[in-house]
Design a protein around this motif. Structure first.
Motif, PDB file in Angstrom:
ATOM      1  N   ASN A  20      35.016 -14.347  -2.866  1.00  0.00           N
ATOM      2  CA  ASN A  20      33.983 -14.488  -3.909  1.00  0.00           C
ATOM      3  C   ASN A  20      32.620 -14.062  -3.380  1.00  0.00           C
ATOM      4  OD1 ASN A  20      35.922 -15.491  -5.677  1.00  0.00           O
ATOM      5  ND2 ASN A  20      35.504 -17.607  -5.115  1.00  0.00           N
ATOM      6  N   THR A  21      32.285 -14.476  -2.170  1.00  0.00           N
ATOM      7  CA  THR A  21      31.010 -14.101  -1.556  1.00  0.00           C
ATOM      8  C   THR A  21      30.907 -12.593  -1.391  1.00  0.00           C
ATOM      9  OG1 THR A  21      30.868 -16.202  -0.371  1.00  0.00           O
ATOM     10  CG2 THR A  21      29.569 -14.371   0.514  1.00  0.00           C
ATOM     11  N   ASN A  25      32.589 -10.284  -2.985  1.00  0.00           N
ATOM     12  CA  ASN A  25      32.534  -9.662  -4.306  1.00  0.00           C
ATOM     13  C   ASN A  25      31.113  -9.675  -4.861  1.00  0.00           C
ATOM     14  OD1 ASN A  25      34.039  -8.263  -6.194  1.00  0.00           O
ATOM     15  ND2 ASN A  25      35.415  -9.967  -6.587  1.00  0.00           N
ATOM     16  N   LYS A  26      30.411 -10.788  -4.702  1.00  0.00           N
ATOM     17  CA  LYS A  26      29.021 -10.882  -5.186  1.00  0.00           C
ATOM     18  C   LYS A  26      28.113  -9.903  -4.446  1.00  0.00           C
ATOM     19  CE  LYS A  26      28.972 -15.431  -7.182  1.00  0.00           C
ATOM     20  NZ  LYS A  26      29.719 -16.579  -6.797  1.00  0.00           N
ATOM     21  N   LYS A  27      28.308  -9.791  -3.138  1.00  0.00           N
ATOM     22  CA  LYS A  27      27.479  -8.868  -2.357  1.00  0.00           C
ATOM     23  C   LYS A  27      27.818  -7.411  -2.678  1.00  0.00           C
ATOM     24  CE  LYS A  27      26.105 -11.702   1.515  1.00  0.00           C
ATOM     25  NZ  LYS A  27      24.791 -11.376   2.024  1.00  0.00           N
ATOM     26  N   GLU A  70      28.804  -6.264  -5.679  1.00  0.00           N
ATOM     27  CA  GLU A  70      28.477  -5.887  -7.059  1.00  0.00           C
ATOM     28  C   GLU A  70      27.330  -4.881  -7.138  1.00  0.00           C
ATOM     29  OE1 GLU A  70      27.998  -9.504  -9.309  1.00  0.00           O
ATOM     30  OE2 GLU A  70      30.161  -9.862  -9.336  1.00  0.00           O
ATOM     31  N   PRO A  71      26.167  -5.126  -6.500  1.00  0.00           N
ATOM     32  CA  PRO A  71      25.094  -4.122  -6.599  1.00  0.00           C
ATOM     33  C   PRO A  71      25.441  -2.813  -5.878  1.00  0.00           C
ATOM     34  CG  PRO A  71      24.419  -5.939  -5.166  1.00  0.00           C
ATOM     35  CD  PRO A  71      25.723  -6.329  -5.791  1.00  0.00           C
ATOM     36  N   THR A 110      28.517  -1.584  -5.644  1.00  0.00           N
ATOM     37  CA  THR A 110      29.435  -0.901  -6.557  1.00  0.00           C
ATOM     38  C   THR A 110      28.647  -0.197  -7.651  1.00  0.00           C
ATOM     39  OG1 THR A 110      31.093  -2.599  -6.118  1.00  0.00           O
ATOM     40  CG2 THR A 110      31.453  -1.204  -8.045  1.00  0.00           C
ATOM     41  N   SER A 111      27.653  -0.860  -8.195  1.00  0.00           N
ATOM     42  CA  SER A 111      26.802  -0.234  -9.222  1.00  0.00           C
ATOM     43  C   SER A 111      26.094   0.987  -8.666  1.00  0.00           C
ATOM     44  CB  SER A 111      25.770  -1.234  -9.752  1.00  0.00           C
ATOM     45  OG  SER A 111      26.411  -2.267 -10.432  1.00  0.00           O
ATOM     46  N   SER A 135      38.861  -2.636 -10.123  1.00  0.00           N
ATOM     47  CA  SER A 135      38.054  -3.765  -9.663  1.00  0.00           C
ATOM     48  C   SER A 135      38.382  -4.063  -8.199  1.00  0.00           C
ATOM     49  CB  SER A 135      38.376  -4.985 -10.524  1.00  0.00           C
ATOM     50  OG  SER A 135      37.601  -6.089 -10.147  1.00  0.00           O
TER      51      SER A 135
END
Length: 172
Positions: A52-53, A55-57, A59-60, A62-63, A80
């Motif tokens: 989860n940690t 994945n959160k890091k 996300e930006p 990946t964008s 994903s």
């Protein structure tokens, strides 16, 4: 900066302290890889707080990757970040066989992720000669296909190496 190699590397995504904590939390939970030629110890990280940690890091990042290479979203299937391993390479060991991450048995892999948890004078060597050195907290994303065939380099400093590897997969 955009180039056409479809590789994105960003430094300092994880702090030195975060990397040390990940190593300390997982280094004693590993088992020998399933094949002798893989030459590492690992543990699966899916469905853990660390996943989860990460994945959160990611996300930006990946964008940012999609902004640099929007054609990745032109695939007919959604994808994903769904898979991750903690890996430990002992001194003089590396995944030194040329390979790509997409294969008949792993056909859902779209992008690979390397998260380096330790510093070394070695790293991931691509078949075209490019090398991404191991650096604490560094994240690299690249396509899983033959175009990005790569291998790990043996650490010349004779030190243990730690990293997280993960995959963006098609969602079925």
């Amino acid at each position: 900066m955009k180039n056409n190699d479809f590789v994105l590397t960003i430094d300092d995504v994880f702090s030195l302290n975060e990397c040390k904590n990940i190593i300390n939390d997982y280094k004693n939970k590993t088992e020998k890889s399933e094949s002798d030629y893989l030459n590492y110890y690992y543990t699966e990280i899916a469905n853990t707080p660390l996943m989860n940690t990460v994945n959160k890091k990611l996300e930006p990042i990946t964008s940012q990757y999609v902004n640099l290479y929007p054609e990745v979203n032109l695939t007919p299937n959604k994808w994903s970040f769904t898979q991750m391993r903690f890996k430990h390479f002992k001194p003089k060991c590396a995944f030194g066989t040329w390979h790509s991450e997409n294969s008949l048995i792993r056909s859902s892999r779209v992008l690979g992720v390397q998260i380096y948890l330790s510093d070394h004078e070695c790293g991931t060597e691509f078949y075209n000669g490019d090398v991404i050195k191991s650096k604490v907290g560094r994240v690299t994303i690249f396509p899983c296909y033959f175009t990005h065939t790569h291998r790990g380099q043996v650490c010349p400093e004779n030190k243990d190496r730690y990293l997280l590897t993960g995959y963006y997969n098609y969602i079925f």
